[in-house]
Design an enzyme around this catalytic site. Structure first.
Site, PDB file in Angstrom:
ATOM      1  N   CYS A  88      17.183   0.384  16.712  1.00 48.72           N
ATOM      2  CA  CYS A  88      16.974  -1.071  16.781  1.00 48.72           C
ATOM      3  C   CYS A  88      15.628  -1.448  17.381  1.00 48.72           C
ATOM      4  O   CYS A  88      15.227  -2.608  17.307  1.00 48.72           O
ATOM      5  CB  CYS A  88      18.085  -1.735  17.591  1.00 48.72           C
ATOM      6  SG  CYS A  88      19.636  -1.751  16.716  1.00 48.72           S
TER       7      CYS A  88
HETATM    8  N1  CO8 Z   1      39.513  -7.484  14.393  1.00 54.92           N
HETATM    9  C1  CO8 Z   1      40.440  -7.796  15.320  1.00 54.92           C
HETATM   10  N2  CO8 Z   1      40.529  -7.176  16.512  1.00 54.92           N
HETATM   11  C2  CO8 Z   1      39.644  -6.187  16.766  1.00 54.92           C
HETATM   12  C3  CO8 Z   1      38.658  -5.813  15.844  1.00 54.92           C
HETATM   13  C4  CO8 Z   1      38.603  -6.509  14.613  1.00 54.92           C
HETATM   14  N3  CO8 Z   1      37.678  -6.227  13.681  1.00 54.92           N
HETATM   15  N4  CO8 Z   1      37.905  -4.817  16.372  1.00 54.92           N
HETATM   16  C5  CO8 Z   1      38.413  -4.559  17.588  1.00 54.92           C
HETATM   17  N5  CO8 Z   1      39.471  -5.375  17.831  1.00 54.92           N
HETATM   18  C6  CO8 Z   1      40.319  -5.422  19.023  1.00 54.92           C
HETATM   19  C7  CO8 Z   1      40.389  -4.080  19.715  1.00 54.92           C
HETATM   20  O1  CO8 Z   1      41.415  -3.277  19.172  1.00 54.92           O
HETATM   21  C8  CO8 Z   1      40.652  -4.449  21.154  1.00 54.92           C
HETATM   22  O2  CO8 Z   1      42.045  -4.703  21.322  1.00 54.92           O
HETATM   23  P1  CO8 Z   1      42.790  -4.322  22.708  1.00 54.92           P
HETATM   24  O3  CO8 Z   1      42.115  -5.176  23.750  1.00 54.92           O
HETATM   25  O4  CO8 Z   1      44.201  -4.672  22.424  1.00 54.92           O
HETATM   26  O5  CO8 Z   1      42.508  -2.865  22.916  1.00 54.92           O
HETATM   27  C9  CO8 Z   1      39.936  -5.807  21.309  1.00 54.92           C
HETATM   28  O6  CO8 Z   1      39.748  -6.313  19.976  1.00 54.92           O
HETATM   29  C10 CO8 Z   1      38.602  -5.682  22.003  1.00 54.92           C
HETATM   30  O7  CO8 Z   1      37.815  -4.637  21.346  1.00 54.92           O
HETATM   31  P2  CO8 Z   1      36.407  -4.185  21.849  1.00 54.92           P
HETATM   32  O8  CO8 Z   1      36.468  -3.859  23.292  1.00 54.92           O
HETATM   33  O9  CO8 Z   1      35.839  -3.152  20.930  1.00 54.92           O
HETATM   34  O10 CO8 Z   1      35.613  -5.557  21.583  1.00 54.92           O
HETATM   35  P3  CO8 Z   1      34.330  -6.133  22.296  1.00 54.92           P
HETATM   36  O11 CO8 Z   1      34.699  -7.422  22.891  1.00 54.92           O
HETATM   37  O12 CO8 Z   1      33.619  -5.137  23.151  1.00 54.92           O
HETATM   38  O13 CO8 Z   1      33.368  -6.457  21.053  1.00 54.92           O
HETATM   39  C11 CO8 Z   1      31.438  -5.482  19.975  1.00 54.92           C
HETATM   40  C12 CO8 Z   1      32.943  -5.403  20.196  1.00 54.92           C
HETATM   41  C13 CO8 Z   1      31.131  -6.763  19.204  1.00 54.92           C
HETATM   42  C14 CO8 Z   1      31.008  -4.287  19.171  1.00 54.92           C
HETATM   43  C15 CO8 Z   1      30.678  -5.546  21.324  1.00 54.92           C
HETATM   44  O14 CO8 Z   1      31.137  -4.517  22.183  1.00 54.92           O
HETATM   45  C16 CO8 Z   1      29.196  -5.391  21.189  1.00 54.92           C
HETATM   46  O15 CO8 Z   1      28.517  -6.114  20.473  1.00 54.92           O
HETATM   47  N6  CO8 Z   1      28.576  -4.453  21.932  1.00 54.92           N
HETATM   48  C17 CO8 Z   1      27.153  -4.214  21.871  1.00 54.92           C
HETATM   49  C18 CO8 Z   1      26.873  -3.444  20.652  1.00 54.92           C
HETATM   50  C19 CO8 Z   1      25.410  -3.228  20.382  1.00 54.92           C
HETATM   51  O16 CO8 Z   1      24.549  -3.971  20.726  1.00 54.92           O
HETATM   52  N7  CO8 Z   1      25.135  -2.179  19.710  1.00 54.92           N
HETATM   53  C20 CO8 Z   1      23.822  -1.923  19.314  1.00 54.92           C
HETATM   54  C21 CO8 Z   1      23.939  -1.067  18.167  1.00 54.92           C
HETATM   55  S1  CO8 Z   1      22.753  -1.339  17.023  1.00 54.92           S
HETATM   56  C22 CO8 Z   1      21.490  -0.165  17.047  1.00 54.92           C
HETATM   57  O17 CO8 Z   1      21.039   0.329  18.027  1.00 54.92           O
HETATM   58  C23 CO8 Z   1      20.972   0.231  15.726  1.00 54.92           C
HETATM   59  C24 CO8 Z   1      21.620   1.442  15.252  1.00 54.92           C
HETATM   60  C25 CO8 Z   1      21.235   1.734  13.866  1.00 54.92           C
HETATM   61  C26 CO8 Z   1      21.795   0.837  12.840  1.00 54.92           C
HETATM   62  C27 CO8 Z   1      22.203   1.445  11.641  1.00 54.92           C
HETATM   63  C28 CO8 Z   1      23.185   1.272  10.786  1.00 54.92           C
HETATM   64  C29 CO8 Z   1      24.433   0.994  10.379  1.00 54.92           C
END
Ligand code: CO8
Length: 379
Positions: free
Chosen positions: A162
């Site tokens: 990124c």
């Molecule tokens: N629908 C419904 N519920 C869901 C879903 C869904 N799709 N997904 C997860 N849940 C549920 C989970 O099961 C969990 O339930 P429970 O609490 O019962 O266990 C609950 O929702 C909470 O799940 P999470 O803890 O996973 O949810 P978050 O609130 O943490 O949100 C995010 C998830 C949005 C991913 C968040 O953690 C986030 O944005 N984090 C930062 C990520 C980030 O910035 N990453 C950077 C990566 S990008 C990068 O560096 C480039 C890489 C190269 C790219 C290339 C290609 C593909």
């Protein structure tokens, strides 16, 4: 054009600026509703076919928007991604004498940047293709883009996930500072849909496709209106929390070649918790080094991964909750476009600022990697 040509004979200053930016947006877009309908159809089929396994859970539009701020994403190949039998992009293979897809969209963004700067391709000295994933090992995508645009000089690829675009901007700025180039194109074609696991509920909503271009030049040849680069800073800290194990050595182990870790995987919560303080502190430290009061920054063009992360980082930097005007988001329509995100935000939200306004382009992501580019408007 004549004016630009005359300017190119000027004595170089060694002071880098951003002369212009360009953007290519794929025409097709997927809404959260379309995405979730396809994902849930896949879940139904999977659960029906595997009655004895732990059932997969549905995705939800409400979760996606609340957790990430994303409402839609542009993609290069919509129908196969939404087909529950396929769920990945299917871009037709091209012959070696046709331009490759990444080069094509990079060229489209680059042409817009050149046109906006009034720059002829023959007056550009180098092309950096800075992106999270390259379509092939070699020849470099940058060299194909260079050739397609008719640029002499040199080009090479760089990948810092990124942060690729900000690392590219510092590299280009360093060429200008050292007097090794007057005009450098930093092109970021991000076809993230190819490395996203569209069957993974935790991440299937995150990414989108796009291409951006940034023209970094010596102040002596820049168009009257440009952004002076006040300072750049890069940082990397190794982390396994965002990882993709796809690579050329996988063919030695064909049995694992299709496994999920050959696509994007992450520990989203850990990334959130670790990266927010790291990046906020980096911005504050770098502003201090440059003699800039962080609270005086007119606009932050932050990496577009998650609306909550940006809210927290902006608040720590500015000392108050940032408005959309202070920290614009493009996440809602583009999703996370990896290194291109902060550049799209800059491209779409810089023209109305006044001469003398100071702002920050900032990236963060896998590696971990982070980059800051402090800029001031001129003209
Ligand atoms: N629908 C419904 N519920 C869901 C879903 C869904 N799709 N997904 C997860 N849940 C549920 C989970 O099961 C969990 O339930 P429970 O609490 O019962 O266990 C609950 O929702 C909470 O799940 P999470 O803890 O996973 O949810 P978050 O609130 O943490 O949100 C995010 C998830 C949005 C991913 C968040 O953690 C986030 O944005 N984090 C930062 C990520 C980030 O910035 N990453 C950077 C990566 S990008 C990068 O560096 C480039 C890489 C190269 C790219 C290339 C290609 C593909």
């Amino acid at each position: 054009m004549q004016e630009t040509h005359v300017a190119l004979t000027a004595k170089m200053t060694g002071r880098p600026v951003i002369s212009a930016t360009g953007l290519f947006t794929p025409p097709e877009s997927i809404t959260n509703e379309e995405l979730v309908a396809s994902f849930n159809a896949f879940v139904d089929r999977h659960n029906a076919a595997h009655p004895d396994a732990e059932p997969l859970a549905y995705s939800s539009v409400e979760f996606i928007e609340k957790a990430s701020g994303i409402k839609a994403r542009h993609v290069m190949s919509k129908a196969p991604i939404l087909d529950p039998e396929i769920m990945c992009p299917r871009l037709p293979e091209r012959a070696n004498d046709e331009i490759s897809v990444m080069a094509e969209i990079g060229v489209a963004a680059a042409k817009q940047a050149l046109e906006r700067a009034g720059r002829r391709p023959e007056d550009v000295d180098a092309v950096l293709c800075a992106a999270s994933n390259m379509q092939r090992a070699y020849p470099a995508m940058a060299i194909e883009i260079q050739q397609a645009l008719g640029i002499e000089g040199f080009g090479f690829d760089m990948n810092v996930a990124c942060s690729s675009a900000t690392f590219g901007i510092q590299t280009a700025a360093d060429y200008v500072r050292a007097g090794n180039a007057r005009s450098v194109l930093v092109v970021s074609p991000e076809i993230t849909s190819g490395h996203l696991n569209w069957r993974d509920r935790d991440s299937h909503f995150i990414f989108g496709d796009v291409a951006t271009a940034v023209l970094v030049e010596d102040a002596a040849i820049a168009p009257a209106q440009h952004w002076e680069i006040l300072g750049t800073k890069l940082k990397t800290v190794f982390s396994n929390n965002i990882r993709n194990n796809f690579g050329f050595l996988n063919r030695a182990h064909p049995e694992s070649a299709g496994s999920a870790d050959k696509l994007f995987v992450q520990e989203g919560r850990k990334v959130f918790k670790e990266v927010v303080p790291m990046v906020a502190q980096m911005i504050i430290d770098e502003a201090g080094r440059l003699g800039i009061d962080p609270a005086s920054l007119r606009r932050l063009w932050l990496h577009q991964a998650n609306a909550g992360m940006n809210r927290l980082i902006a608040q720590r930097v500015l000392g108050h909750e940032a408005s959309e005007d202070e920290s614009p988001t493009v996440l809602d329509t583009y999703g996370n476009t990896s290194s291109a995100g902060s550049i799209i935000a800059f491209h779409q939200h810089n023209e109305e600022l006044a001469a003398g306004d100071t702002g920050l382009i900032c990236s963060f992501g896998a590696g971990y990697s982070a980059g800051t580019v402090f800029v001031r408007k001129v003209g």
